[in-house]
Design a protein around this motif. Structure first.
Motif, PDB file in Angstrom:
ATOM      1  N   GLU A   1      -5.928   1.077   4.384  1.00 29.35           N
ATOM      2  CA  GLU A   1      -6.003   2.288   4.802  1.00 29.35           C
ATOM      3  C   GLU A   1      -7.272   3.402   4.329  1.00 29.35           C
ATOM      4  N   PRO A   2      -7.056   4.650   4.990  1.00 25.21           N
ATOM      5  CA  PRO A   2      -8.011   5.230   3.967  1.00 25.21           C
ATOM      6  C   PRO A   2      -6.760   5.907   2.556  1.00 25.21           C
ATOM      7  N   GLY A   3      -7.603   6.390   1.509  1.00 21.72           N
ATOM      8  CA  GLY A   3      -7.548   7.074   0.405  1.00 21.72           C
ATOM      9  C   GLY A   3      -7.397   5.932  -0.724  1.00 21.72           C
ATOM     10  N   LEU A   4      -7.234   4.712  -0.479  1.00 26.12           N
ATOM     11  CA  LEU A   4      -7.572   3.643  -1.449  1.00 26.12           C
ATOM     12  C   LEU A   4      -8.858   3.853  -2.358  1.00 26.12           C
TER      13      LEU A   4
ATOM     14  N   LEU B   1       0.875  -1.541   0.285  1.00 28.75           N
ATOM     15  CA  LEU B   1       0.494   0.390  -0.347  1.00 28.75           C
ATOM     16  C   LEU B   1       1.153   1.293  -0.145  1.00 28.75           C
ATOM     17  N   PRO B   2       0.304   2.489  -0.473  1.00 24.65           N
ATOM     18  CA  PRO B   2       0.590   4.073  -0.253  1.00 24.65           C
ATOM     19  C   PRO B   2       1.909   4.063   0.623  1.00 24.65           C
ATOM     20  N   SER B   3       1.436   3.728   1.748  1.00 26.90           N
ATOM     21  CA  SER B   3       2.011   4.230   3.090  1.00 26.90           C
ATOM     22  C   SER B   3       2.986   3.081   3.738  1.00 26.90           C
ATOM     23  N   GLY B   4       3.622   1.681   2.689  1.00 25.92           N
ATOM     24  CA  GLY B   4       4.943   1.192   3.420  1.00 25.92           C
ATOM     25  C   GLY B   4       3.698  -0.233   3.785  1.00 25.92           C
TER      26      GLY B   4
END
Length: 432
Positions: A403-406, A338-341
């Motif tokens: 996580e938010p934003g997906l 995911l973008p957050s790692g």
């Protein structure tokens, strides 16, 4: 069908199945020291007789945990280069992997190792009242649609006492014809890909028909090659009307684990050694999820030592010494970054989506594809479009559990794309 046709055909081909079944039975009494001796023996054999394996092991006195892990990529080279001394392409059993991991290759076994593979299946199926020589199987698998491959599979079906149900098209018309076949034949068991048999159970549910009611001879359903989720098990047991048994194996090593008569997902410890390792290839404690490695203790034609099967899971040892698969999480390649790692197993998306999709809409099948780190596509087969309310609910659950934003795109299809053999992967990452 003549009694023991399957075993007799194996014998005619030079596979000593009677001896193998006797040895397999005796091996159930082996202890830990016996397994260690056989592990060291197969390593010593290949270091001495196999140039391919010898070249991979720099330190010939390496401990077990220092031995290299064989990857599928290691084995993507001509088979004759990987055979041990004394073995030729004509003197071994040859097969091909399905390529579902993206790394297909051809493998080989010496004839006795292949006989031991079938001895493992005999033993596991016998526990559930299934005799591979005489029990009639309803087989839900793919097969070549034309050419030599088609007739080879049909010949195998005859010898193995099974009738095939091709799974590349399973619309209601086809499923109706499948159900009619169960009315005409006294099948003992169903065997095949989980997702395809789930489609059959969903059809039975829509028709308010329990399969066993029209085919009373049915005893069990054995699902393999794909994940079996708890809700799918309940669906299968209710609408097929028979117990469901989970099988885990691979063509190149045979039976890895299968639910036994006590419902434990028992590991095959007789002709295989199974371990779970971390990112440094070191064995993990029971209960800890890691990469599954398999060693074939009998294959002298071709090394399968610390071979990475491509799946994630964990083991547990029972008081009586039985090893069981405590958890099986799917392929190591089915990982979402995911973008957050954050890194999560691809199956997470299946469970997240299933918590929302209940009875609001009848989703027959779905897969999740990661297109970009923050962008996912859910492809589904259904009688109607998902409502905006349901789409919003799925989005909220993903925000909460992942996580938010997906971002999520929903695509309704008539059929889902499967591998050449008909397997359905629940999660696919297209992120490099």
């Amino acid at each position: 069908m003549p009694l023991k046709l399957f075993d007799n055909i194996l014998r005619l081909q030079g596979f000593k199945i009677t001896k193998a079944r006797k040895e397999f039975e005796d091996l159930k009494l082996c202890n830990t020291d016996d397994i260690e001796d056989r592990k060291q023996a197969i390593v010593k054999y290949h270091l001495t007789h196999n140039h391919f394996y010898n070249s991979l092991v720099a330190n010939k006195s390496s401990s077990w945990s220092e031995l290299p892990v064989l990857s599928k990529r290691n084995l993507q080279q001509p088979l004759y280069r990987r055979l041990g001394k004394g073995f030729t392409l004509r003197k071994v059993f040859k097969g091909k992997t399905s390529g579902s991991s993206g790394h297909p290759f051809t493998f080989a076994k010496n004839k006795y190792a292949h006989a031991m593979t079938w001895a493992a299946f005999h033993e596991a199926y016998d526990q559930h009242g299934i005799n591979l020589n005489i029990s009639l199987q309803a087989r839900f698998y793919g097969m070549p649609l034309s050419g030599k491959g088609k007739y080879i599979e049909l010949a195998k079906d005859f010898v193995s006492n099974r009738k095939r149900f091709p799974i590349f098209n399973m619309n209601d018309e086809v499923l109706e014809s499948f159900v009619n076949r169960f009315k005409k034949h006294k099948f003992d068991y169903i065997n095949g890909y989980t997702s395809s048999i789930v489609l059959l159970a969903n059809y039975c549910k829509r028709q308010k028909l329990t399969l066993k009611s029209i085919c009373p001879s049915l005893k069990i359903c054995i699902v393999t090659s794909e994940m079996l989720f708890p809700d799918d098990r309940l669906l299968l047991e209710e609408w097929l009307g028979i117990p469901v048994v989970n099988e885990y194996g691979a063509s190149e090593v045979g039976l890895i684990a299968m639910q036994n008569s006590k419902d434990d997902f028992e590991v095959n410890q007789q002709n295989l050694f199974i371990e779970v390792v971390d990112e440094n290839n070191q064995p993990l404690q029971d209960g800890v999820v890691g990469r599954i490695l398999v060693t074939d203790l009998y294959n002298k034609a071709h090394p399968m030592i610390r071979y990475e099967i491509g799946d994630l899971g964990s083991l547990e040892t029972l008081e009586n010494g039985t090893r069981i698969l405590k958890e099986l999480q799917g392929r190591t390649s089915d990982i979402a970054r995911l973008p957050s790692g954050k890194v999560v197993p691809g199956l997470t998306f299946y469970y997240v989506t299933k918590t929302v999709i209940k009875e609001d809409i009848e989703i027959l099948e779905f897969v999740v594809k990661q297109k970009k780190p923050s962008f996912f596509e859910i492809q589904y087969v259904s009688g109607s479009e998902m409502s905006d309310t349901l789409k919003t609910s799925i989005q909220k659950v993903m925000d909460e559990y992942l996580e938010p934003g997906l971002k999520v795109k929903f695509t309704r299809l008539a059929v889902l794309d499967r591998s050449k053999r008909g397997k359905l992967r629940q999660f696919i990452s297209e992120v490099k």
